[in-house]
Design an enzyme around this catalytic site. Structure first.
Site, PDB file in Angstrom:
ATOM      1  N   GLU A   1       4.467  46.202  14.689  1.00  0.00           N
ATOM      2  CA  GLU A   1       4.979  45.138  13.817  1.00  0.00           C
ATOM      3  C   GLU A   1       4.244  43.823  14.034  1.00  0.00           C
ATOM      4  OE1 GLU A   1       7.417  44.545  17.578  1.00  0.00           O
ATOM      5  OE2 GLU A   1       6.473  46.214  16.493  1.00  0.00           O
TER       6      GLU A   1
ATOM      7  N   HIS B   1       3.216  47.400  19.974  1.00  0.00           N
ATOM      8  CA  HIS B   1       4.021  46.787  18.905  1.00  0.00           C
ATOM      9  C   HIS B   1       3.273  46.796  17.566  1.00  0.00           C
ATOM     10  CE1 HIS B   1       7.330  44.874  21.282  1.00  0.00           C
ATOM     11  NE2 HIS B   1       6.443  44.983  22.253  1.00  0.00           N
TER      12      HIS B   1
ATOM     13  N   CYS C   1       8.600  49.773  22.333  1.00  0.00           N
ATOM     14  CA  CYS C   1       8.714  49.070  23.611  1.00  0.00           C
ATOM     15  C   CYS C   1      10.084  49.319  24.231  1.00  0.00           C
ATOM     16  CB  CYS C   1       8.411  47.582  23.410  1.00  0.00           C
ATOM     17  SG  CYS C   1       7.981  46.700  24.929  1.00  0.00           S
TER      18      CYS C   1
END
Length: 238
Positions: A216, A214, A108
């Site tokens: 994660e 993302h 990002c």
């Protein structure tokens, strides 16, 4: 018996020395740095070192390790997203690390910083609908399955000129494209208007990776989504 214990311990030392270590850079305005740390440490079982943007020392990392630039709003996204972070002391070391072959992943805002720093080509522009988007999307690599990964950005529309795009395509540097849940790549499932549905790219050296989604945020059973683990595996960061 003693010899057996020594052999076992030696094996543990060898395993540890070949285990990929991660550094997560923290800029003023980063808000996904702890998400990344939690994902890497608790979900993937990795060793993580948090790196402050004003520091420069990366001597604890080898080029077999990985530095991550997390999501957020580095320096408040003043000027342009990632434009100020690119000049931070730590980024000078990250650029040198990448140029020596070390692995770097930007997610990002981290992707935006990589483009601003020249480690990756292209730019990230304001979303086509001119709104911040936060939702689950599907992405896939050239030959893989569709993976459900969250996005959260206002300037995630990847853009580059045709010559650059053609070179990325020819060198297989497009790592992910937006798609539907069945892996079909079309404009209807492109959340931000990114050119050629591009969600992530890598450099020609295959050691610097940037992506807007993302991973994660998709590595925990508590979130009922483990597709983010597959992203790290596909990038060789496991």
């Amino acid at each position: 018996m003693v010899l057996g214990l020594f052999t076992l311990n030696l094996g543990a030392v060898i395993h540890k020395s070949t285990f990929m270590k991660f550094g997560v850079v923290v800029f003023p305005g980063s808000n996904c740095d702890r998400d990344m740390q939690d994902s890497l440490q608790h979900d993937l079982g990795k060793e993580v070192v948090m790196l402050w943007h004003k520091d420069k020392d990366l001597s604890m990392f080898s080029t077999d390790d990985c530095i991550i630039l997390p999501g957020g709003f580095s320096y408040g996204d003043y000027l342009r997203c990632g434009a100020i972070a690119r000049f931070s002391p730590m980024m000078q070391s990250v650029i040198d690390f990448a140029n020596r072959g070390g692995k770097v992943l930007g997610v990002c805002n981290g992707f935006q910083i990589l483009c601003e720093s020249g480690l990756l080509p292209g730019v990230l522009l304001q979303n086509a609908n001119q709104q911040f988007i936060c939702k689950n999307v599907y992405i896939k690599n050239a030959n893989g399955e569709a993976l459900k990964i969250p996005i959260a950005h206002g300037e995630g529309r990847f853009f580059a000129d045709d010559a650059t795009l053609d070179q990325l395509e020819a060198n297989n540097q497009v790592i992910f494209r937006y798609c539907d849940e069945n892996g079909n790549i079309d404009a209807a499932h492109n959340p931000n208007g990114a050119v050629r549905n591009i969600a992530g790219i890598k450099n020609a050296g295959n050691n610097v990776f940037g992506m807007m989604p993302h991973p994660e945020r998709a590595t925990s059973t508590a979130l009922n989504n483990l597709d983010g683990k597959k992203v790290f595996e596909l990038l060789g960061l496991n």
